[in-house]
Design a protein around this motif. Structure first.
Motif, PDB file in Angstrom:
ATOM      1  N   ASP A 177      60.469  16.166 -44.519  1.00 39.84           N
ATOM      2  CA  ASP A 177      60.396  16.899 -43.262  1.00 39.84           C
ATOM      3  C   ASP A 177      60.453  16.496 -41.832  1.00 39.84           C
ATOM      4  N   LEU A 178      61.141  16.197 -41.380  1.00 36.65           N
ATOM      5  CA  LEU A 178      61.115  15.576 -39.982  1.00 36.65           C
ATOM      6  C   LEU A 178      60.538  15.538 -39.073  1.00 36.65           C
ATOM      7  N   ALA A 179      59.463  16.561 -38.947  1.00 40.54           N
ATOM      8  CA  ALA A 179      58.210  16.898 -38.354  1.00 40.54           C
ATOM      9  C   ALA A 179      57.297  15.401 -39.257  1.00 40.54           C
ATOM     10  N   VAL A 180      57.227  15.443 -40.667  1.00 38.69           N
ATOM     11  CA  VAL A 180      56.656  14.879 -40.991  1.00 38.69           C
ATOM     12  C   VAL A 180      55.283  14.179 -40.867  1.00 38.69           C
ATOM     13  N   GLU A 181      55.706  12.954 -39.275  1.00 40.99           N
ATOM     14  CA  GLU A 181      54.561  12.396 -39.556  1.00 40.99           C
ATOM     15  C   GLU A 181      54.084  12.899 -37.902  1.00 40.99           C
ATOM     16  N   ALA A 182      54.181  13.536 -36.987  1.00 46.83           N
ATOM     17  CA  ALA A 182      53.874  14.555 -36.864  1.00 46.83           C
ATOM     18  C   ALA A 182      52.329  15.313 -37.068  1.00 46.83           C
ATOM     19  N   LYS A 183      52.872  16.022 -38.064  1.00 47.64           N
ATOM     20  CA  LYS A 183      52.038  17.073 -38.862  1.00 47.64           C
ATOM     21  C   LYS A 183      50.835  15.545 -39.648  1.00 47.64           C
ATOM     22  N   ILE A 184      51.191  14.757 -39.687  1.00 47.59           N
ATOM     23  CA  ILE A 184      49.915  13.725 -40.668  1.00 47.59           C
ATOM     24  C   ILE A 184      48.926  13.432 -39.440  1.00 47.59           C
ATOM     25  N   GLY A 185      49.949  13.441 -37.556  1.00 48.81           N
ATOM     26  CA  GLY A 185      48.907  13.115 -37.108  1.00 48.81           C
ATOM     27  C   GLY A 185      48.169  14.283 -36.818  1.00 48.81           C
ATOM     28  N   VAL A 186      48.752  15.411 -36.508  1.00 49.64           N
ATOM     29  CA  VAL A 186      47.746  17.195 -36.215  1.00 49.64           C
ATOM     30  C   VAL A 186      46.665  17.325 -37.985  1.00 49.64           C
ATOM     31  N   ALA A 187      47.323  17.316 -38.835  1.00 48.52           N
ATOM     32  CA  ALA A 187      45.926  17.129 -39.870  1.00 48.52           C
ATOM     33  C   ALA A 187      44.724  16.073 -39.436  1.00 48.52           C
ATOM     34  N   LEU A 188      45.011  14.710 -39.025  1.00 49.49           N
ATOM     35  CA  LEU A 188      44.328  14.172 -38.571  1.00 49.49           C
ATOM     36  C   LEU A 188      43.372  14.188 -38.160  1.00 49.49           C
ATOM     37  N   ALA A 189      43.903  15.058 -36.761  1.00 50.24           N
ATOM     38  CA  ALA A 189      43.491  15.132 -35.651  1.00 50.24           C
ATOM     39  C   ALA A 189      42.572  16.205 -35.948  1.00 50.24           C
ATOM     40  N   LEU A 190      42.790  17.730 -36.915  1.00 53.13           N
ATOM     41  CA  LEU A 190      41.803  18.723 -37.129  1.00 53.13           C
ATOM     42  C   LEU A 190      40.634  17.845 -37.969  1.00 53.13           C
ATOM     43  N   ALA A 191      41.204  16.774 -39.125  1.00 52.50           N
ATOM     44  CA  ALA A 191      40.449  15.862 -39.681  1.00 52.50           C
ATOM     45  C   ALA A 191      39.185  15.467 -39.130  1.00 52.50           C
ATOM     46  N   THR A 192      39.351  14.868 -37.647  1.00 56.37           N
ATOM     47  CA  THR A 192      38.750  14.042 -37.137  1.00 56.37           C
ATOM     48  C   THR A 192      38.066  15.242 -35.939  1.00 56.37           C
ATOM     49  N   GLY A 193      37.709  15.788 -35.846  1.00 60.15           N
ATOM     50  CA  GLY A 193      37.348  17.237 -35.020  1.00 60.15           C
ATOM     51  C   GLY A 193      37.672  16.918 -34.000  1.00 60.15           C
ATOM     52  N   GLN A 194      39.448  16.568 -33.677  1.00 63.92           N
ATOM     53  CA  GLN A 194      39.965  16.793 -32.382  1.00 63.92           C
ATOM     54  C   GLN A 194      40.536  17.862 -32.110  1.00 63.92           C
ATOM     55  N   MET A 195      41.135  18.867 -32.715  1.00 64.62           N
ATOM     56  CA  MET A 195      41.670  19.680 -32.908  1.00 64.62           C
ATOM     57  C   MET A 195      40.840  20.697 -33.573  1.00 64.62           C
ATOM     58  N   GLN A 196      41.256  22.118 -33.861  1.00 60.28           N
ATOM     59  CA  GLN A 196      40.237  23.049 -34.193  1.00 60.28           C
ATOM     60  C   GLN A 196      41.726  23.767 -34.849  1.00 60.28           C
TER      61      GLN A 196
END
Length: 146
Positions: A124-143
């Protein structure tokens, strides 16, 4: 302490475990993340221990500071850290069809600590960005929206 077949990368203040079969692209994805500022904790094998309610990852001493770069060999000298506070597990798959469009968030119990878990296609060409989003979700920075 337990040991798993996974790479571990530090992104900002938190660690991400990258799992997948041999040849799935764990090290290649780790290198791509490092080119964007991440730091290597471990390549291919990672030791895990619960400490003060957190899951801590570190490299086994025999391979600390080493990374296999397919097509080049095992290298030393990449930016590394001795350990990291794991907040996310990424399971790599080859087939984009194996990744649900709107998956239900999952967690996994590791050393008695519940860790957020997501599945991504390594190509996936956006896999690095998706990992960033998943990490933000995991740490409560995104919902996630319900």
């Amino acid at each position: 302490m337990s040991q798993i077949h996974a790479n571990c990368i530090l992104i900002g203040a938190h660690a991400v475990l990258v799992r997948g079969a041999s040849g799935a692209g764990k090290s290649s994805l780790s290198l791509r993340l490092m080119s964007k500022g991440a730091v290597l904790i471990s390549d291919d094998r990672t030791d895990l221990v619960a400490r003060d309610g957190r899951l801590i990852a570190r490299s086994p001493s025999q391979i600390a500071g080493l990374c296999e770069v397919r097509g080049i060999g095992v290298v030393r000298g990449l930016p590394t850290k001795p350990e990291g506070d794991v907040r996310l597990v990424v399971d790599l798959v080859d087939d984009p069809g194996d990744v649900e469009r709107m998956p239900v968030p999952e967690t996994e119990l590791m050393c008695g600590i519940e860790i957020s878990k997501w599945k991504f296609c390594v190509s996936d060409l956006a896999v690095e960005a998706k990992i960033g989003v998943a990490l933000a979700l995991a740490t409560g920075q995104m919902q996630l929206e319900p």
